[in-house]
Enzyme design. Sequence first.
Site, mmCIF file in Angstrom:
data_model
loop_
_atom_site.group_PDB
_atom_site.id
_atom_site.type_symbol
_atom_site.label_atom_id
_atom_site.label_comp_id
_atom_site.label_asym_id
_atom_site.label_seq_id
_atom_site.Cartn_x
_atom_site.Cartn_y
_atom_site.Cartn_z
ATOM 1 N N ASN A 1 0.953 -1.295 -0.045
ATOM 2 C CA ASN A 1 0.003 0.018 0.244
ATOM 3 C C ASN A 1 0.612 1.209 0.088
ATOM 4 O O ASN A 1 1.840 1.327 0.693
ATOM 5 C CB ASN A 1 -0.808 0.393 1.167
ATOM 6 C CG ASN A 1 -1.809 1.136 1.155
ATOM 7 O OD1 ASN A 1 -2.856 0.963 0.165
ATOM 8 N ND2 ASN A 1 -1.720 2.309 1.764
ATOM 9 N N GLY B 1 -5.359 2.601 4.100
ATOM 10 C CA GLY B 1 -4.620 1.352 3.700
ATOM 11 C C GLY B 1 -3.396 1.032 4.687
ATOM 12 O O GLY B 1 -3.306 0.059 5.444
ATOM 13 N N ASP C 1 -5.502 22.152 8.953
ATOM 14 C CA ASP C 1 -6.008 20.841 7.942
ATOM 15 C C ASP C 1 -6.632 21.177 6.700
ATOM 16 O O ASP C 1 -6.939 22.543 6.568
ATOM 17 C CB ASP C 1 -6.735 19.867 8.716
ATOM 18 C CG ASP C 1 -6.065 18.503 8.429
ATOM 19 O OD1 ASP C 1 -5.860 18.216 7.071
ATOM 20 O OD2 ASP C 1 -5.832 17.594 9.276
HETATM 21 C C1 FMN Z 1 -1.693 16.679 0.915
HETATM 22 C C2 FMN Z 1 -2.313 15.525 1.358
HETATM 23 C C3 FMN Z 1 -2.476 15.061 2.768
HETATM 24 C C4 FMN Z 1 -3.068 14.056 3.223
HETATM 25 N N1 FMN Z 1 -2.861 13.759 4.487
HETATM 26 C C5 FMN Z 1 -3.418 12.722 5.085
HETATM 27 C C6 FMN Z 1 -3.417 12.266 6.405
HETATM 28 O O1 FMN Z 1 -2.513 12.834 6.952
HETATM 29 N N2 FMN Z 1 -3.940 11.086 6.852
HETATM 30 C C7 FMN Z 1 -4.919 10.430 6.074
HETATM 31 O O2 FMN Z 1 -5.143 9.460 6.425
HETATM 32 N N3 FMN Z 1 -5.025 10.810 4.899
HETATM 33 C C8 FMN Z 1 -4.487 12.084 4.261
HETATM 34 N N4 FMN Z 1 -4.620 12.157 2.832
HETATM 35 C C9 FMN Z 1 -5.756 11.354 2.258
HETATM 36 C C10 FMN Z 1 -4.897 10.054 1.661
HETATM 37 O O3 FMN Z 1 -3.535 10.544 0.885
HETATM 38 C C11 FMN Z 1 -5.834 9.549 0.765
HETATM 39 O O4 FMN Z 1 -6.953 9.219 1.343
HETATM 40 C C12 FMN Z 1 -5.297 8.384 0.065
HETATM 41 O O5 FMN Z 1 -6.145 7.702 -0.899
HETATM 42 C C13 FMN Z 1 -4.979 6.966 1.010
HETATM 43 O O6 FMN Z 1 -4.552 6.053 0.513
HETATM 44 P P1 FMN Z 1 -5.090 4.507 1.007
HETATM 45 O O7 FMN Z 1 -6.378 4.454 0.610
HETATM 46 O O8 FMN Z 1 -3.900 3.873 0.289
HETATM 47 O O9 FMN Z 1 -4.853 4.613 2.384
HETATM 48 C C14 FMN Z 1 -3.852 13.256 2.401
HETATM 49 C C15 FMN Z 1 -4.052 13.571 1.110
HETATM 50 C C16 FMN Z 1 -3.220 14.727 0.528
HETATM 51 C C17 FMN Z 1 -3.593 15.167 -0.880
HETATM 52 MN MN MN Z 2 -4.439 1.870 -0.932
#
Ligand code: FMN
Ligand code: MN
Length: 484
Positions: free
Chosen positions: A168, A191, A281
């Site tokens: 992931n 993930g 945020d």
């Molecule tokens: C600039 C930025 C910062 C982010 N910070 C976080 C964070 O601190 N925690 C979080 O859970 N998701 C954060 N996200 C959202 C995740 O990157 C997003 O939900 C992503 O799809 C997660 O991938 P996953 O499904 O593999 O976990 C952020 C997104 C961006 C664009």
């Molecule tokens: Mn993922």
Amino acid sequence: MFRDLNHFIDALDKDRELARIAEPVSPDLEICAVTDRASKSPGGGPGLLFENPTGYDMPVAINLFGSLKRMCMALGVRTLDDLAREIEELATPKLPAGMLDALKMLPMVNRLRDLMPKTVSDAPCQEVVRRDGTLDEFPILKCWPEDGGRYITLPMVFTRDPETRARNIGTYRMQVFDGRSTGMHWQQHKGGAQHYRVAERLKQRLPVAVALGPDPALAYSATAPMPEGLDELMLAGFLRRQRVELVKCVTVDLEVPANAQIILEGYVEPGERRREGPFGDHTGFYSHPDDYPVFHITCITSRKRPVYLTTVVGIPPMEDYYLGMASERIFLPLIRKTLPEIVDMHFPAAGIFHNIVIISIDKRYPGHARKIMNAVWGLGQLMFSKTVIVVDHDVDVQNEMEVAWIVGTHYDPERDVQFTRGPVDDLEDASDLHAYGSKMGIDATRKWPSEGFKRPWPKKIETAEGTARTADEIWRRVSKGWRP
Ligand SMILES: Cc1cc2nc3c(=O)[nH]c(=O)nc-3n(C[C@H](O)[C@H](O)[C@H](O)COP(=O)(O)O)c2cc1C
Ligand SMILES: [Mn+2]
């Protein structure tokens, strides 16, 4: 496609999409404040390269994705809809009718090959290897005045499921606790958090690697809402039109993008939590401090002269709006594979992705809008959608003015609003409970007699066809030289 971040920065420079700032600007609040002003200017402002962050010998690149044009450049397309069409094609394989047809499919076969990453042994991101490296050498930002500290805001966090070994990648902010440890802010629905859940059940340490500043398509892919279990690198390979090159980490059993600027290798311990936050945020408010796992660094590798790629979030619109816009376009054709009646969807900037989701549908049967709401609430990260607005196919969901007008005229509040309860975004502040709250759907489609609506539906006003042509001509002449 861009070999690496440096290549992308050169391209932005050539296209006059980059402002270089030579004067010293402090990573402590100042860079964020300047970037905020860029983000709030028309179209999202230019990409910014702070060449001399005060106190550091390393440039800071920021807002590189912060406009529609640069987001398209990052993904190597002219428009995001071109990209959506390519994905639609890939997701709709057709059996070839003959030999010629089969040959025509070769380019697609090549693109399928690009989905598979490959391992290399020589990597720019390992030019310098420091097992005793610390975060002190990097110009990590303190963004907003009441932030709990400095945060790595655009990391690509790599983990593997300890049981299935599935990879992931997610972008989860990391608060600097000291030179060798940070917070790991993967929210419980994400993930990385799932892999950690498994590691905690097995009472195992979870290896984690963090890539900073890979090529732009790779950086985007870490933010993409890929379904659980699907490797973000497949999406990255498709977007880059080239297999992603990985290199083995020095101290942990993970692979990272060879072209990144900086790699942090390390682990999170089962059971260990530490207070993280507050953080200004993307809701536009400070998120409350909470307990999150701790990332311990075992090794830092980098290029000889790395660029530090980062972002800031805050009151919308900011850079993350354009990253989200890419996901809106990329995932629409995939969502339509299970919900083909969806015509278009839109997340307005003011709705910070999950607060307002607007969907147009080809309405086919009574209650269809409600089916779509329920589907959305059950679909990956769309489960967070706090307000889902469903309109008919002929409403342009990208036009927020038109949507507000149609909703206002088409809905009877008591009849057409549907409430439900379920998981809400970790950052949700209005729900009574953390991460559990209510959602609202608005059925703003035309109501049918079969739905119990027995009055005649009003007819939309339009210019008569013949008059329209004449009026267009007259207006073209009249409006020439007229400037608001
Ligand atoms: C600039 C930025 C910062 C982010 N910070 C976080 C964070 O601190 N925690 C979080 O859970 N998701 C954060 N996200 C959202 C995740 O990157 C997003 O939900 C992503 O799809 C997660 O991938 P996953 O499904 O593999 O976990 C952020 C997104 C961006 C664009
Ligand atoms: Mn993922």
